[in-house]
Write a protein that holds these residues in place. Structure first.
Motif, mmCIF file in Angstrom:
data_model
loop_
_atom_site.group_PDB
_atom_site.id
_atom_site.type_symbol
_atom_site.label_atom_id
_atom_site.label_comp_id
_atom_site.label_asym_id
_atom_site.label_seq_id
_atom_site.Cartn_x
_atom_site.Cartn_y
_atom_site.Cartn_z
ATOM 1 N N ARG A 72 -5.866 21.915 -35.440
ATOM 2 C CA ARG A 72 -3.565 21.027 -36.202
ATOM 3 C C ARG A 72 -3.897 19.928 -35.173
ATOM 4 N N ILE A 73 -2.910 19.211 -36.244
ATOM 5 C CA ILE A 73 -2.392 17.580 -35.764
ATOM 6 C C ILE A 73 -1.604 17.580 -35.689
ATOM 7 N N PRO A 74 -0.903 16.419 -34.670
ATOM 8 C CA PRO A 74 0.337 16.118 -35.167
ATOM 9 C C PRO A 74 0.477 15.140 -37.094
ATOM 10 N N CYS A 75 1.683 15.403 -37.495
ATOM 11 C CA CYS A 75 1.665 14.848 -38.923
ATOM 12 C C CYS A 75 1.590 12.730 -38.443
ATOM 13 N N PRO A 76 1.218 11.890 -38.541
ATOM 14 C CA PRO A 76 0.676 10.458 -38.876
ATOM 15 C C PRO A 76 3.002 9.965 -39.319
ATOM 16 N N LEU A 77 2.821 10.640 -39.801
ATOM 17 C CA LEU A 77 4.733 10.547 -40.482
ATOM 18 C C LEU A 77 5.756 10.350 -38.802
ATOM 19 N N ASP A 78 5.587 11.637 -38.420
ATOM 20 C CA ASP A 78 6.444 12.145 -37.488
ATOM 21 C C ASP A 78 5.703 13.570 -36.406
ATOM 22 N N PRO A 79 5.564 12.761 -35.756
ATOM 23 C CA PRO A 79 4.367 13.626 -34.414
ATOM 24 C C PRO A 79 5.614 15.043 -34.025
ATOM 25 N N LYS A 80 6.595 14.651 -34.324
ATOM 26 C CA LYS A 80 7.306 15.649 -33.575
ATOM 27 C C LYS A 80 6.981 16.839 -34.652
ATOM 28 N N HIS A 81 6.240 17.618 -35.492
ATOM 29 C CA HIS A 81 5.458 18.508 -36.556
ATOM 30 C C HIS A 81 4.020 18.176 -36.086
ATOM 31 N N THR A 82 3.331 18.860 -36.827
ATOM 32 C CA THR A 82 2.151 19.467 -36.324
ATOM 33 C C THR A 82 1.667 19.861 -38.520
ATOM 34 N N VAL A 83 0.518 19.793 -38.669
ATOM 35 C CA VAL A 83 0.009 19.918 -39.701
ATOM 36 C C VAL A 83 -1.860 20.547 -39.423
ATOM 37 N N PHE A 84 -2.398 20.909 -40.437
ATOM 38 C CA PHE A 84 -4.170 21.360 -40.435
ATOM 39 C C PHE A 84 -4.386 20.062 -40.657
ATOM 40 N N GLU A 85 -5.291 20.104 -39.686
ATOM 41 C CA GLU A 85 -6.486 18.532 -40.229
ATOM 42 C C GLU A 85 -6.167 17.982 -42.142
ATOM 43 N N ASP A 86 -7.273 19.619 -42.323
ATOM 44 C CA ASP A 86 -8.003 19.610 -43.254
ATOM 45 C C ASP A 86 -6.862 19.861 -45.149
ATOM 46 N N GLN A 87 -5.211 20.051 -44.339
ATOM 47 C CA GLN A 87 -4.701 19.842 -45.703
ATOM 48 C C GLN A 87 -3.428 18.248 -45.282
ATOM 49 N N LEU A 88 -4.013 17.325 -43.897
ATOM 50 C CA LEU A 88 -3.291 15.717 -43.921
ATOM 51 C C LEU A 88 -2.640 15.942 -45.910
ATOM 52 N N ALA A 89 -3.549 15.449 -46.960
ATOM 53 C CA ALA A 89 -3.182 14.547 -47.286
ATOM 54 C C ALA A 89 -2.521 15.463 -48.454
ATOM 55 N N LYS A 90 -2.466 16.394 -48.698
ATOM 56 C CA LYS A 90 -1.585 16.976 -49.392
ATOM 57 C C LYS A 90 0.036 17.159 -48.610
ATOM 58 N N HIS A 91 0.393 17.452 -47.080
ATOM 59 C CA HIS A 91 0.929 17.313 -46.855
ATOM 60 C C HIS A 91 1.897 15.755 -46.575
ATOM 61 N N LEU A 92 1.353 14.815 -46.379
ATOM 62 C CA LEU A 92 2.021 13.570 -46.719
ATOM 63 C C LEU A 92 2.692 13.429 -48.152
ATOM 64 N N LYS A 93 2.199 14.072 -48.709
ATOM 65 C CA LYS A 93 2.595 13.449 -50.171
ATOM 66 C C LYS A 93 3.877 13.973 -49.955
ATOM 67 N N LYS A 94 4.467 15.062 -48.983
ATOM 68 C CA LYS A 94 5.616 16.009 -49.573
ATOM 69 C C LYS A 94 6.247 16.206 -47.771
ATOM 70 N N CYS A 95 5.677 15.511 -46.686
ATOM 71 C CA CYS A 95 6.440 15.898 -45.779
ATOM 72 C C CYS A 95 7.808 14.669 -45.727
ATOM 73 N N ASN A 96 8.116 15.918 -45.017
ATOM 74 C CA ASN A 96 10.373 15.223 -45.148
ATOM 75 C C ASN A 96 10.031 13.699 -45.049
ATOM 76 N N SER A 97 9.435 13.357 -43.782
ATOM 77 C CA SER A 97 9.529 11.841 -43.067
ATOM 78 C C SER A 97 9.057 11.168 -43.997
ATOM 79 N N ARG A 98 8.360 10.740 -45.014
ATOM 80 C CA ARG A 98 8.400 9.336 -46.313
ATOM 81 C C ARG A 98 8.697 9.100 -46.209
#
Length: 469
Positions: free
Chosen positions: A49-75
């Motif tokens: 699990r790694i910090p989200c590159p858009l907002d390091p206040k929350h984390t995300v599974f590294e293997d799901q990063l691409a999917k997360h970036l499409k729906k992250c509230n900080s995008r």
């Protein structure tokens, strides 16, 4: 062991113990999981699990990063139609930012002399030219809309303090005729929107009342939900005031109602941005500001021997009711409780012409803006004597971040002198805003709307269109 969330996790909730809160996390977990997504890093498995590159206040599974970036509230989201980059910003200037602690005693003495001379000159101008006074009037009022809340014993001291301020703001607005039907209230720095909430309570019987709540941050516990089923419309504009073009907000563009600008403890430069937003927030004005050439200064000699500078072609010190601002939005009034002068910025400050009239410039403003914190920080307990807060309070209006430590000036200025100098700095900065509103064709005033024991930041700026002769 009972599942109370303190000694053991609640049923179906995360098993991660939050040390800071002295309890287990209350987030719901997926079927068969022990930890929620945020605390899954505590689980012993192979997924990283790694910090989200858009907002390091929350984390995300590294293997799901691409999917997360499409729906992250900080995008980055599409800009609304009323967003125009830097439309309310002033001209960029190179301003020397020197901490007061780096200045010599001689420099401080010279700055203080310039400050006192400017106040003396402006007092002469106020009396001779505008007929106004530099002294604030005390107008601590109340309003019937808040009487029930003010007498509710369930409200603690903190809530009572804010209710008294809101009641006085409403009382002052009512005395100036700013509360009424057929208008739109724009609350800058709205936060939870409580000031608009009480205005709505006050105007329950009024027709055609609309509220625009301007706040750049996502705010929790908003009062907007209390008004969803009621007639007045509460519309939130999540945008920085610096980029807000009010004339492009669909409701204002289509309906063109009179606008009343309001704010409770609008911090530092946000006040100047709000005034620009109300009176200059038009694309054509933005282009004009970008191409406007610098103007020659003229010297102004005053009867008491003081002097100042005015720019050739600029308005005189007397109000100008025929201001160009009238051609934009119809601004029926302004009521803003001022705050945090140490966070003002020369680039956005609306009183730059006022400073130049008094023979001052960016260098003096930068110093006075810092010195303004002396008016209040000397009245607060030292940080070492304070009890640390148990939780963050979003409504705390007297922000102390950025205030320079006054221990550096022990032996140079006593606490009483620092407080006096700080108040003079606030006075000068605020009168620059009054001067700006006068040039836009408004009658502007500063008054004490609450007592210092309720709030150290207790000055209210009000304005309404000047009567034409």
């Amino acid at each position: 062991m009972s599942e109370d969330g303190v000694s053991a996790p609640l049923l179906g909730r995360c098993g991660f113990y939050v040390e800071k809160k002295k309890r287990y996390c209350k987030m719901v977990v997926a079927k068969g999981k022990t930890f929620c997504g945020e605390h899954a890093i505590a689980a012993e498995d192979d997924r990283k699990r790694i910090p989200c590159p858009l907002d390091p206040k929350h984390t995300v599974f590294e293997d799901q990063l691409a999917k997360h970036l499409k729906k992250c509230n900080s995008r980055e989201k599409p800009k609304p139609v009323y967003y125009i980059q830097d439309i309310n910003a002033g001209h960029e200037e190179d301003v020397e930012q020197m901490p007061l602690s780096s200045r010599s005693k001689e420099d401080l003495d010279l700055l203080i002399k310039r400050l006192k001379k400017a106040i003396r000159v402006w007092k002469s101008v106020c009396v001779v030219v505008t007929g106004l006074t530099c002294k604030h009037e005390e107008k601590i009022l109340s309003h019937t809309a808040l009487h029930e809340a003010l007498n509710d014993t369930k409200n603690g001291d903190f809530a009572f303090k804010h209710l008294k301020q809101q009641a006085s703001i409403l009382g002052n607005m009512d005395s100036l005729g700013l509360l009424g039907p057929n208008r739109c209230f724009v609350e800058f720095g709205a936060g939870k929107g409580k000031l608009s909430h009480w205005i709505d309570i006050c105007l329950q019987a009024a027709d055609n009342v609309h509220f625009l709540l301007v706040e750049r941050a996502t705010t929790r516990f908003k009062v907007d939900g209390k008004h969803k089923s009621r007639r007045p419309v509460f519309e939130r504009l999540q945008v920085d005031i610096q980029h807000l073009c009010l004339s492009k907000v669909p409701f204002l563009r289509d309906q063109k109602p009179p606008v009343v600008g309001i704010g409770k403890h609008l911090c530092g430069t946000a006040t100047d941005l709000a005034l620009r937003c109300l009176l200059e927030s038009h694309p054509c004005n933005s282009e004009a500001r970008d191409t406007e050439p610098s103007q020659k200064r003229l010297r102004l000699e005053l009867p008491d021997g003081g002097s100042g500078e005015v720019e050739e072609g600029q308005p005189s010190l007397a109000p100008d009711p025929s201001s160009e601002a009238r051609k934009g939005l119809k601004v029926a009034g302004v009521a803003i409780a001022l705050c945090c002068h140490h966070r003002c910025d020369w680039r956005h400050y609306v009183g730059r012409e006022f400073f130049r009239v008094l023979g001052l410039g960016a260098t003096e403003f930068s110093a006075f803006q810092r010195m303004s914190s002396w008016a209040t920080c000397g009245l607060r307990r030292p940080h070492s004597d304070r009890t640390p807060p148990q939780e963050n309070t979003e409504d705390q209006e007297e922000h102390e971040q950025g205030v320079e430590s006054e221990n550096s000036f022990d032996g140079v200025l006593c606490a009483e002198d620092r407080e006096h100098i700080g108040r003079l700095c606030k006075l000068l900065i605020d009168h620059g805003r009054v001067y700006y509103l006068q040039q836009k064709g408004y009658t502007a005033m500063l008054q004490y709307y609450t007592s210092p024991d309720v709030s150290l930041e207790n000055v209210l700026l009000t304005a309404f269109p000047a009567k034409t002769t």
